[in-house]
Design a protein around this motif. Structure first.
Motif, mmCIF file in Angstrom:
data_model
loop_
_atom_site.group_PDB
_atom_site.id
_atom_site.type_symbol
_atom_site.label_atom_id
_atom_site.label_comp_id
_atom_site.label_asym_id
_atom_site.label_seq_id
_atom_site.Cartn_x
_atom_site.Cartn_y
_atom_site.Cartn_z
ATOM 1 N N ALA A 195 0.821 -1.211 0.000
ATOM 2 C CA ALA A 195 0.000 0.000 0.000
ATOM 3 C C ALA A 195 0.853 1.258 0.000
ATOM 4 C CB ALA A 195 -0.908 0.000 1.233
ATOM 5 N N VAL A 196 0.275 2.325 -0.560
ATOM 6 C CA VAL A 196 0.906 3.635 -0.525
ATOM 7 C C VAL A 196 -0.137 4.664 -0.111
ATOM 8 C CG1 VAL A 196 0.487 4.027 -3.002
ATOM 9 C CG2 VAL A 196 2.254 5.345 -1.825
ATOM 10 N N MET A 197 0.290 5.605 0.728
ATOM 11 C CA MET A 197 -0.561 6.702 1.177
ATOM 12 C C MET A 197 -0.068 7.993 0.548
ATOM 13 S SD MET A 197 -2.982 7.966 3.189
ATOM 14 C CE MET A 197 -3.401 9.708 3.359
ATOM 15 N N VAL A 198 -0.999 8.875 0.143
ATOM 16 C CA VAL A 198 -0.643 10.187 -0.399
ATOM 17 C C VAL A 198 -1.352 11.258 0.420
ATOM 18 C CG1 VAL A 198 -0.628 11.694 -2.416
ATOM 19 C CG2 VAL A 198 -0.428 9.205 -2.719
ATOM 20 N N GLY A 199 -0.588 12.181 1.000
ATOM 21 C CA GLY A 199 -1.199 13.228 1.809
ATOM 22 C C GLY A 199 -0.396 14.513 1.820
ATOM 23 N N GLN A 216 4.934 2.525 1.980
ATOM 24 C CA GLN A 216 5.320 3.765 1.318
ATOM 25 C C GLN A 216 4.282 4.853 1.573
ATOM 26 O OE1 GLN A 216 7.444 2.651 -2.696
ATOM 27 N NE2 GLN A 216 5.717 1.285 -2.459
ATOM 28 N N ALA A 217 4.751 6.098 1.647
ATOM 29 C CA ALA A 217 3.853 7.242 1.826
ATOM 30 C C ALA A 217 4.477 8.460 1.162
ATOM 31 C CB ALA A 217 3.604 7.507 3.310
ATOM 32 N N LEU A 218 3.679 9.145 0.366
ATOM 33 C CA LEU A 218 4.144 10.299 -0.384
ATOM 34 C C LEU A 218 3.564 11.586 0.187
ATOM 35 C CD1 LEU A 218 3.644 8.974 -4.043
ATOM 36 C CD2 LEU A 218 5.593 8.619 -2.502
ATOM 37 N N LEU A 219 4.402 12.604 0.282
ATOM 38 C CA LEU A 219 3.982 13.925 0.730
ATOM 39 C C LEU A 219 3.892 14.841 -0.480
ATOM 40 C CD1 LEU A 219 3.459 15.933 3.111
ATOM 41 C CD2 LEU A 219 5.938 16.378 3.103
ATOM 42 N N VAL A 220 2.730 15.521 -0.640
ATOM 43 C CA VAL A 220 2.573 16.456 -1.753
ATOM 44 C C VAL A 220 2.792 17.885 -1.268
ATOM 45 C CG1 VAL A 220 1.033 14.983 -3.111
ATOM 46 C CG2 VAL A 220 0.064 16.530 -1.398
ATOM 47 N N ARG A 221 3.291 18.723 -2.155
ATOM 48 C CA ARG A 221 3.559 20.125 -1.833
ATOM 49 C C ARG A 221 2.355 21.010 -2.158
ATOM 50 N NH1 ARG A 221 8.381 18.665 -4.705
ATOM 51 N NH2 ARG A 221 10.162 18.311 -3.302
ATOM 52 N N THR A 222 1.182 20.535 -1.797
ATOM 53 C CA THR A 222 -0.032 21.317 -1.969
ATOM 54 C C THR A 222 -0.767 21.350 -0.635
ATOM 55 O OG1 THR A 222 -1.163 19.299 -2.760
ATOM 56 C CG2 THR A 222 -0.318 20.829 -4.432
ATOM 57 N N GLY A 223 -1.879 22.074 -0.560
ATOM 58 C CA GLY A 223 -2.662 22.119 0.668
ATOM 59 C C GLY A 223 -1.903 22.748 1.820
ATOM 60 N N LYS A 224 -1.849 22.045 2.947
ATOM 61 C CA LYS A 224 -1.230 22.584 4.154
ATOM 62 C C LYS A 224 0.287 22.430 4.186
ATOM 63 C CE LYS A 224 -2.236 20.366 7.967
ATOM 64 N NZ LYS A 224 -3.041 19.598 8.943
ATOM 65 N N TYR A 225 0.848 21.770 3.177
ATOM 66 C CA TYR A 225 2.303 21.602 3.135
ATOM 67 C C TYR A 225 3.002 22.954 3.234
ATOM 68 C CZ TYR A 225 7.008 21.016 1.284
ATOM 69 O OH TYR A 225 8.373 21.055 1.129
ATOM 70 N N ARG A 226 4.074 22.980 4.021
ATOM 71 C CA ARG A 226 4.947 24.137 4.114
ATOM 72 C C ARG A 226 6.387 23.663 3.939
ATOM 73 N NH1 ARG A 226 0.627 25.835 3.620
ATOM 74 N NH2 ARG A 226 -0.406 27.610 4.630
ATOM 75 N N PRO A 227 7.245 24.480 3.297
ATOM 76 C CA PRO A 227 8.636 24.059 3.061
ATOM 77 C C PRO A 227 9.299 23.537 4.332
ATOM 78 C CG PRO A 227 8.195 26.097 1.889
ATOM 79 C CD PRO A 227 6.979 25.834 2.751
ATOM 80 N N PRO A 237 8.836 11.064 4.668
ATOM 81 C CA PRO A 237 8.143 10.539 3.490
ATOM 82 C C PRO A 237 9.046 9.642 2.642
ATOM 83 C CG PRO A 237 7.896 12.926 3.663
ATOM 84 C CD PRO A 237 8.928 12.523 4.662
ATOM 85 N N THR A 238 8.442 8.672 1.985
ATOM 86 C CA THR A 238 9.178 7.880 1.005
ATOM 87 C C THR A 238 9.667 8.789 -0.117
ATOM 88 O OG1 THR A 238 7.696 6.030 1.493
ATOM 89 C CG2 THR A 238 9.064 5.855 -0.496
ATOM 90 N N ALA A 239 8.821 9.738 -0.495
ATOM 91 C CA ALA A 239 9.178 10.742 -1.495
ATOM 92 C C ALA A 239 8.293 11.955 -1.285
ATOM 93 C CB ALA A 239 9.013 10.203 -2.909
ATOM 94 N N THR A 240 8.799 13.129 -1.659
ATOM 95 C CA THR A 240 8.023 14.365 -1.636
ATOM 96 C C THR A 240 7.873 14.828 -3.081
ATOM 97 O OG1 THR A 240 8.906 14.953 0.541
ATOM 98 C CG2 THR A 240 7.867 16.712 -0.732
#
Length: 261
Positions: A195-199, A216-227, A237-240
């Protein structure tokens, strides 16, 4: 190998009242590849049917079986433990708890109550706890991205305040509760290892999923994400990636690699 995908909604699929560019296509590409999807949201300001209707209006068709919310988990808990709910939630979420009348006492249910988080309501909730009510927290998120694009306090801050005052720990039913992730995976017969999670929340979405055992879990640079969010919590994260479109590219590349072997 990836054989199932968990997707957050707010900040990943939509932002405020707008769908994030490429989100509908990204979901379609994952489905076309034969990957089952479950949408796992900690949103507690709207009931399930309202969110499904909203998604449909944004051009994304999601069935009730594909969508998991903390309110669903709370309702199941209340039924299994024969408790009636004392609600400190947003008025729009109340319909998800209609018809519950347990006979073995009460359980305080705390979600993102918005403007209802004032001294009077918090003190009334505190009194329920010290009078032996169970304590259910729908989600422990620290912040959410508000309509003005800035971060605002989420339910986690108020759950923590009630824990401090009552000296009683809340049972967390949404992300990052391992049981919440596992319930969604079980519904599509997907193992944690596949499984993979995206948030967009590095703590509850990403670190929470990895701590629950997802591979695995991926972090996206949208929404509440901050640098810098990708380095603030463990496991990282497995990947951003930039957004849900890039996340779909990443997932499909991994999926296709295994399919060819």
């Amino acid at each position: 190998m990836i054989s199932g995908v968990l997707l957050d909604l707010a900040g990943v699929i939509y932002d405020g009242e707008e769908i994030i560019p490429g989100a509908t296509d990204a979901v379609a590409r994952l489905r076309e590849a034969g990957l089952p999807i479950r949408f796992v949201s900690n949103t507690t300001r709207s009931n399930k049917q309202a969110i499904l209707k909203r998604l449909d209006g944004l051009g994304l068709s999601v069935t009730g079986d594909e969508f998991f919310t903390p309110a669903q988990a709370a309702r199941k808990w209340l039924e299994e433990h024969d408790r009636s709910p004392y609600l400190l939630v947003h008025p729009d979420l109340v319909p998800d708890f209609q018809g519950l009348a347990g006979g073995q006492g009460k359980a305080l249910v705390v979600g993102d109550a918005g403007e209802a988080f004032d001294y009077q309501t918090l003190n009334a909730a505190f009194r329920e706890l010290i009078e032996d009510a169970e304590f259910l927290g729908l989600a422990p998120n620290r912040t959410f991205q508000d309509a003005d694009g800035k971060l605002s306090l989420d339910a986690g801050a108020f759950i923590t305040a009630l824990e401090f005052a009552s000296q009683k720990r809340a049972i967390i039913l949404g992300k990052p509760s391992p049981e919440f992730f596992l319930l969604a995976l079980a519904s599509m017969s997907c193992s944690k290892a596949e499984a993979v999670m995206v948030g967009d929340d590095a703590e509850t979405d990403v670190a929470g999923a990895l701590q629950a055992g997802l591979s695995q879990a991926l972090l996206v640079r949208t929404g509440k994400y901050r640098p810098g969010d990708e380095t603030r919590f463990r496991p990282p994260p497995t990947a951003t990636v930039d957004d849900i479109s890039a996340a779909a590219d990443w997932i499909l590349a991994e999926h296709n690699t295994w399919s060819r072997e």
